[in-house]
Motif scaffolding. Sequence first.
Motif, short mmCIF file in Angstrom:
data_model
loop_
_atom_site.label_atom_id
_atom_site.label_comp_id
_atom_site.label_asym_id
_atom_site.label_seq_id
_atom_site.Cartn_x
_atom_site.Cartn_y
_atom_site.Cartn_z
N SER A 1 5.78 -1.43 5.51
CA SER A 1 5.17 -2.70 5.13
C SER A 1 4.55 -2.56 3.74
N PHE A 2 4.52 -3.70 3.07
CA PHE A 2 4.21 -3.71 1.65
C PHE A 2 3.25 -4.87 1.37
N PHE A 3 2.32 -4.61 0.47
CA PHE A 3 1.26 -5.58 0.24
C PHE A 3 0.99 -5.73 -1.25
N TRP A 4 0.57 -6.91 -1.60
CA TRP A 4 0.03 -7.16 -2.93
C TRP A 4 -1.43 -7.57 -2.78
N ILE B 1 -3.22 -10.72 -1.04
CA ILE B 1 -2.51 -11.92 -1.44
C ILE B 1 -1.29 -12.14 -0.58
N MET B 2 -0.47 -11.10 -0.46
CA MET B 2 0.81 -11.23 0.25
C MET B 2 1.13 -9.95 0.99
N SER B 3 1.81 -10.10 2.10
CA SER B 3 2.38 -8.96 2.79
C SER B 3 3.86 -9.25 3.04
N ILE B 4 4.68 -8.21 3.04
CA ILE B 4 6.11 -8.40 3.28
C ILE B 4 6.66 -7.14 3.91
N TYR B 5 7.57 -7.29 4.88
CA TYR B 5 8.15 -6.12 5.52
C TYR B 5 9.63 -6.25 5.81
N GLY C 1 14.16 -9.36 1.23
CA GLY C 1 14.29 -10.75 0.85
C GLY C 1 13.02 -11.27 0.22
N ASP C 2 12.88 -12.58 0.25
CA ASP C 2 11.74 -13.25 -0.37
C ASP C 2 10.80 -13.81 0.68
N LYS C 3 9.54 -13.84 0.31
CA LYS C 3 8.52 -14.49 1.15
C LYS C 3 7.63 -15.30 0.22
N GLU C 4 7.50 -16.57 0.53
CA GLU C 4 6.75 -17.46 -0.36
C GLU C 4 5.48 -17.93 0.31
N ASP C 5 4.41 -18.03 -0.49
CA ASP C 5 3.14 -18.56 0.00
C ASP C 5 2.47 -19.28 -1.16
N ALA D 1 6.72 -12.98 -2.86
CA ALA D 1 6.94 -11.54 -2.81
C ALA D 1 8.41 -11.29 -2.52
N GLN D 2 8.95 -10.27 -3.16
CA GLN D 2 10.36 -9.91 -2.97
C GLN D 2 10.43 -8.43 -2.62
N LEU D 3 11.27 -8.12 -1.63
CA LEU D 3 11.40 -6.74 -1.18
C LEU D 3 12.87 -6.35 -1.13
N ASN D 4 13.17 -5.20 -1.69
CA ASN D 4 14.51 -4.62 -1.63
C ASN D 4 14.36 -3.16 -1.21
N LYS D 5 14.55 -2.90 0.07
CA LYS D 5 14.33 -1.55 0.58
C LYS D 5 15.38 -0.57 0.08
N ALA D 6 16.58 -1.04 -0.15
CA ALA D 6 17.63 -0.14 -0.66
C ALA D 6 17.27 0.40 -2.03
N SER D 7 16.67 -0.46 -2.85
CA SER D 7 16.26 -0.05 -4.19
C SER D 7 14.82 0.43 -4.22
N GLN D 8 14.11 0.34 -3.08
CA GLN D 8 12.70 0.77 -2.98
C GLN D 8 11.88 0.04 -4.04
#
Lengths: 117, 109
Positions: free
Chosen positions: B32-35, B47-51, B54-58, B63-70
């Motif tokens: 899990s990843f946070f800003w 501000i944001m959490s994402i796990y 893809g994209d998550k908007e608030d 927030a954008q997450l790409n686990k393959a590219s870390q």
Amino acid sequence: GAVVSQHPSRVICKSGTSVKIECRSLDFQATTMFWYRQFPKQSLMLMATSNEGSKATYEQGVEKDKFLINHASLTLSTLTVTSAHPEDSSFYICSARPGQDLSLGYTFGSGTRLTVV
Amino acid sequence: QKEVEQNSGPLSVPEGAIASLNCTYSDRVSQSFFWYRQYSGKSPELIMSIYSNGDKEDGRFTAQLNKASQYVSLLIRDSQPSDSATYLCAVNGRGKLIFGQGTELSVKP
């Protein structure tokens, strides 16, 4: 929402004395709390993980005899800076996660500005 | 290699523009990843959490997450002077939250 209360917000102490900082979770139980230190213009550095009813886990390079952590209840963790020196002056912040779900954000206390003179 | 890396900035954008903040992490087991946003002298606020990839908007934040590219990023649309702060990327993978060094954002009126 989850609230973490931290006291005191500011403390000035003389070199060689000890200072205790309290961190309380107000509306949730926290089996684990985290203590961070932040120097000016730097990021938060994890110092230790505080576990209720057991010994704290310290990060590499953090002196466990200097930074004593006690987590005696599910809502209270304390950090005692022993024999403080000017280089210990920093911003100390505690945090906790209001649940076991790793996707939950950690809630931070308001921080303690420690100045050792 | 640092566990979590960010461009330290400062990043300066005009009011109303899009601010783009980037973060890379080294531990592939991170889940899990946070800003967080931190104003000077204050503690961080989430501000944001994402796990998921893809994209998550608030609101104005994405927030954008790409686990393959870390890789994790934060976009702030319609930036306001009140957004001026240090933005901290944080990664949780082994039961503890590790922070990047933060990116200082300045939004000019």
